[in-house]
Design a protein around this motif. Structure first.
Motif, PDB file in Angstrom:
ATOM      1  N   GLU A 159     -27.102  24.025  33.914  1.00 21.27           N
ATOM      2  CA  GLU A 159     -28.532  24.200  34.165  1.00 21.27           C
ATOM      3  C   GLU A 159     -28.811  24.642  35.606  1.00 21.27           C
ATOM      4  O   GLU A 159     -29.728  25.407  35.843  1.00 21.27           O
ATOM      5  CB  GLU A 159     -29.297  22.914  33.852  1.00 21.27           C
ATOM      6  CG  GLU A 159     -29.423  22.656  32.371  1.00 21.27           C
ATOM      7  CD  GLU A 159     -30.120  21.339  32.079  1.00 21.27           C
ATOM      8  OE1 GLU A 159     -31.141  21.033  32.735  1.00 21.27           O
ATOM      9  OE2 GLU A 159     -29.631  20.612  31.194  1.00 21.27           O
ATOM     10  N   ILE A 160     -28.026  24.152  36.562  1.00 19.86           N
ATOM     11  CA  ILE A 160     -28.259  24.605  37.939  1.00 19.86           C
ATOM     12  C   ILE A 160     -27.529  25.925  38.206  1.00 19.86           C
ATOM     13  O   ILE A 160     -27.662  26.512  39.263  1.00 19.86           O
ATOM     14  CB  ILE A 160     -27.900  23.543  39.020  1.00 19.86           C
ATOM     15  CG1 ILE A 160     -26.438  23.129  38.981  1.00 19.86           C
ATOM     16  CG2 ILE A 160     -28.801  22.343  38.909  1.00 19.86           C
ATOM     17  CD1 ILE A 160     -26.042  22.127  40.050  1.00 19.86           C
ATOM     18  N   GLN A 205     -29.464  30.038  49.248  1.00 15.20           N
ATOM     19  CA  GLN A 205     -30.183  28.787  49.530  1.00 15.20           C
ATOM     20  C   GLN A 205     -29.565  27.617  48.776  1.00 15.20           C
ATOM     21  O   GLN A 205     -29.470  26.512  49.300  1.00 15.20           O
ATOM     22  CB  GLN A 205     -31.656  28.933  49.137  1.00 15.20           C
ATOM     23  CG  GLN A 205     -32.420  29.896  50.027  1.00 15.20           C
ATOM     24  CD  GLN A 205     -33.828  30.139  49.505  1.00 15.20           C
ATOM     25  OE1 GLN A 205     -34.040  30.320  48.298  1.00 15.20           O
ATOM     26  NE2 GLN A 205     -34.787  30.152  50.415  1.00 15.20           N
ATOM     27  N   ARG A 206     -29.136  27.879  47.556  1.00 20.98           N
ATOM     28  CA  ARG A 206     -28.513  26.807  46.766  1.00 20.98           C
ATOM     29  C   ARG A 206     -27.172  26.383  47.372  1.00 20.98           C
ATOM     30  O   ARG A 206     -26.849  25.203  47.395  1.00 20.98           O
ATOM     31  CB  ARG A 206     -28.332  27.247  45.311  1.00 20.98           C
ATOM     32  CG  ARG A 206     -29.655  27.318  44.591  1.00 20.98           C
ATOM     33  CD  ARG A 206     -29.514  27.748  43.167  1.00 20.98           C
ATOM     34  NE  ARG A 206     -30.845  27.845  42.573  1.00 20.98           N
ATOM     35  CZ  ARG A 206     -31.059  28.085  41.303  1.00 20.98           C
ATOM     36  NH1 ARG A 206     -30.048  28.264  40.480  1.00 20.98           N
ATOM     37  NH2 ARG A 206     -32.286  28.150  40.834  1.00 20.98           N
ATOM     38  N   TYR A 207     -26.421  27.364  47.846  1.00 21.79           N
ATOM     39  CA  TYR A 207     -25.154  27.034  48.523  1.00 21.79           C
ATOM     40  C   TYR A 207     -25.419  26.198  49.771  1.00 21.79           C
ATOM     41  O   TYR A 207     -24.722  25.231  50.038  1.00 21.79           O
ATOM     42  CB  TYR A 207     -24.388  28.306  48.917  1.00 21.79           C
ATOM     43  CG  TYR A 207     -23.551  28.881  47.804  1.00 21.79           C
ATOM     44  CD1 TYR A 207     -22.671  28.094  47.073  1.00 21.79           C
ATOM     45  CD2 TYR A 207     -23.620  30.236  47.493  1.00 21.79           C
ATOM     46  CE1 TYR A 207     -21.903  28.619  46.049  1.00 21.79           C
ATOM     47  CE2 TYR A 207     -22.849  30.783  46.467  1.00 21.79           C
ATOM     48  CZ  TYR A 207     -21.999  29.964  45.754  1.00 21.79           C
ATOM     49  OH  TYR A 207     -21.246  30.489  44.745  1.00 21.79           O
ATOM     50  N   GLU A 208     -26.447  26.593  50.523  1.00 28.95           N
ATOM     51  CA  GLU A 208     -26.804  25.835  51.728  1.00 28.95           C
ATOM     52  C   GLU A 208     -27.182  24.405  51.368  1.00 28.95           C
ATOM     53  O   GLU A 208     -26.807  23.456  52.058  1.00 28.95           O
ATOM     54  CB  GLU A 208     -27.958  26.518  52.480  1.00 28.95           C
ATOM     55  CG  GLU A 208     -27.483  27.704  53.287  1.00 28.95           C
ATOM     56  CD  GLU A 208     -28.633  28.572  53.801  1.00 28.95           C
ATOM     57  OE1 GLU A 208     -29.759  28.049  53.969  1.00 28.95           O
ATOM     58  OE2 GLU A 208     -28.393  29.771  54.024  1.00 28.95           O
ATOM     59  N   HIS A 209     -27.912  24.256  50.265  1.00 27.10           N
ATOM     60  CA  HIS A 209     -28.295  22.925  49.801  1.00 27.10           C
ATOM     61  C   HIS A 209     -27.042  22.115  49.441  1.00 27.10           C
ATOM     62  O   HIS A 209     -26.939  20.940  49.772  1.00 27.10           O
ATOM     63  CB  HIS A 209     -29.241  23.026  48.608  1.00 27.10           C
ATOM     64  CG  HIS A 209     -29.715  21.694  48.116  1.00 27.10           C
ATOM     65  ND1 HIS A 209     -30.423  20.821  48.905  1.00 27.10           N
ATOM     66  CD2 HIS A 209     -29.574  21.074  46.925  1.00 27.10           C
ATOM     67  CE1 HIS A 209     -30.694  19.724  48.215  1.00 27.10           C
ATOM     68  NE2 HIS A 209     -30.189  19.847  47.014  1.00 27.10           N
ATOM     69  N   ASP A 226     -33.900  19.757  39.165  1.00 30.16           N
ATOM     70  CA  ASP A 226     -35.209  20.060  39.776  1.00 30.16           C
ATOM     71  C   ASP A 226     -35.055  20.502  41.226  1.00 30.16           C
ATOM     72  O   ASP A 226     -35.715  21.440  41.675  1.00 30.16           O
ATOM     73  CB  ASP A 226     -36.140  18.843  39.709  1.00 30.16           C
ATOM     74  CG  ASP A 226     -36.566  18.525  38.273  1.00 30.16           C
ATOM     75  OD1 ASP A 226     -36.379  19.383  37.392  1.00 30.16           O
ATOM     76  OD2 ASP A 226     -37.075  17.406  38.055  1.00 30.16           O
ATOM     77  N   GLU A 227     -34.181  19.817  41.956  1.00 32.29           N
ATOM     78  CA  GLU A 227     -33.931  20.173  43.359  1.00 32.29           C
ATOM     79  C   GLU A 227     -33.439  21.609  43.484  1.00 32.29           C
ATOM     80  O   GLU A 227     -33.932  22.372  44.303  1.00 32.29           O
ATOM     81  CB  GLU A 227     -32.829  19.278  43.940  1.00 32.29           C
ATOM     82  CG  GLU A 227     -33.326  18.162  44.778  1.00 32.29           C
ATOM     83  CD  GLU A 227     -32.185  17.244  45.154  1.00 32.29           C
ATOM     84  OE1 GLU A 227     -31.102  17.727  45.570  1.00 32.29           O
ATOM     85  OE2 GLU A 227     -32.372  16.020  45.023  1.00 32.29           O
ATOM     86  N   GLU A 285     -31.313  10.805  34.388  1.00 33.23           N
ATOM     87  CA  GLU A 285     -32.422  10.974  35.348  1.00 33.23           C
ATOM     88  C   GLU A 285     -31.932  11.601  36.650  1.00 33.23           C
ATOM     89  O   GLU A 285     -32.591  12.467  37.220  1.00 33.23           O
ATOM     90  CB  GLU A 285     -33.080   9.626  35.658  1.00 33.23           C
ATOM     91  CG  GLU A 285     -33.913   9.077  34.526  1.00 33.23           C
ATOM     92  CD  GLU A 285     -34.374   7.649  34.789  1.00 33.23           C
ATOM     93  OE1 GLU A 285     -34.153   7.130  35.899  1.00 33.23           O
ATOM     94  OE2 GLU A 285     -34.958   7.051  33.872  1.00 33.23           O
ATOM     95  N   ILE A 286     -30.786  11.135  37.110  1.00 32.04           N
ATOM     96  CA  ILE A 286     -30.219  11.668  38.357  1.00 32.04           C
ATOM     97  C   ILE A 286     -29.907  13.154  38.182  1.00 32.04           C
ATOM     98  O   ILE A 286     -30.217  13.974  39.042  1.00 32.04           O
ATOM     99  CB  ILE A 286     -28.956  10.880  38.774  1.00 32.04           C
ATOM    100  CG1 ILE A 286     -29.324   9.439  39.122  1.00 32.04           C
ATOM    101  CG2 ILE A 286     -28.265  11.570  39.954  1.00 32.04           C
ATOM    102  CD1 ILE A 286     -28.127   8.508  39.271  1.00 32.04           C
ATOM    103  N   GLN A 287     -29.319  13.494  37.036  1.00 33.46           N
ATOM    104  CA  GLN A 287     -28.983  14.889  36.774  1.00 33.46           C
ATOM    105  C   GLN A 287     -30.238  15.755  36.703  1.00 33.46           C
ATOM    106  O   GLN A 287     -30.250  16.875  37.218  1.00 33.46           O
ATOM    107  CB  GLN A 287     -28.158  14.998  35.488  1.00 33.46           C
ATOM    108  CG  GLN A 287     -26.763  14.412  35.652  1.00 33.46           C
ATOM    109  CD  GLN A 287     -25.943  14.449  34.375  1.00 33.46           C
ATOM    110  OE1 GLN A 287     -26.460  14.672  33.281  1.00 33.46           O
ATOM    111  NE2 GLN A 287     -24.649  14.223  34.509  1.00 33.46           N
TER     112      GLN A 287
END
Length: 142
Positions: free
Chosen positions: A108-109, A24-28, A14-15, A7-9
């Motif tokens: 997946e990410i 943006q993903r790097y910033e996240h 999703d995030e 679930e956490i993964q």
């Protein structure tokens, strides 16, 4: 708040899906790194360094109520974000669940393909180390 690793993964996937591009993903990831449960300075030792990482990454594990709690730190901001993602996924879980967990969510990410080869190797080393801690603690439980 999600409980199990899967679930956490999924939450993490999703995030990351909310962001259109990799900047943006790097910033996240950098933001996640800032929220990382920091390792106590006394654990920043040679023994807790993850080998195979270009930058320094320290990980400490301890057992509380039959669950593994991880803390970590890194001297590199992106690496800190990577270990934060892994710790969020694996910390506060039963060692057996960590051992059995797959790390498909990393693909997946799209993390692996957006890392330099040395960082990708470091990522693999981090996963290996977290799972090795789980194996060590699982052995103590048996």
């Amino acid at each position: 708040m999600s409980n199990n690793i899967k679930e956490i993964q999924e939450e993490i996937v999703d995030e990351f899906a909310l962001f259109d591009d990799w900047m943006q993903r790097y910033e996240h990831m950098i933001e996640l790194g800032k929220s990382l449960p920091l390792i106590d300075e006394k654990y920043k030792t040679e023994d807790n360094l993850i080998m195979g990482c270009q930058s320094k990454v320290w990980v400490h594990a301890e057992m509380k109520n039959e669950k593994l709690i991880f803390t970590a730190d890194s001297d590199a901001i992106i690496t800190k974000g990577i270990i934060a993602v892994l710790i969020r996924s694996f910390s506060n879980q039963h060692p057996k669940d960590i051992i059995d967990a797959d790390t498909q969510f990393i693909d997946e990410i799209g993390l692996k393909e957006h890392l330099s080869p040395t960082r990708a190797n470091g990522l693999v080393s981090m996963i290996k180390q977290l799972k090795m801690y789980a194996v060590a603690y699982q052995t103590q439980l048996n």
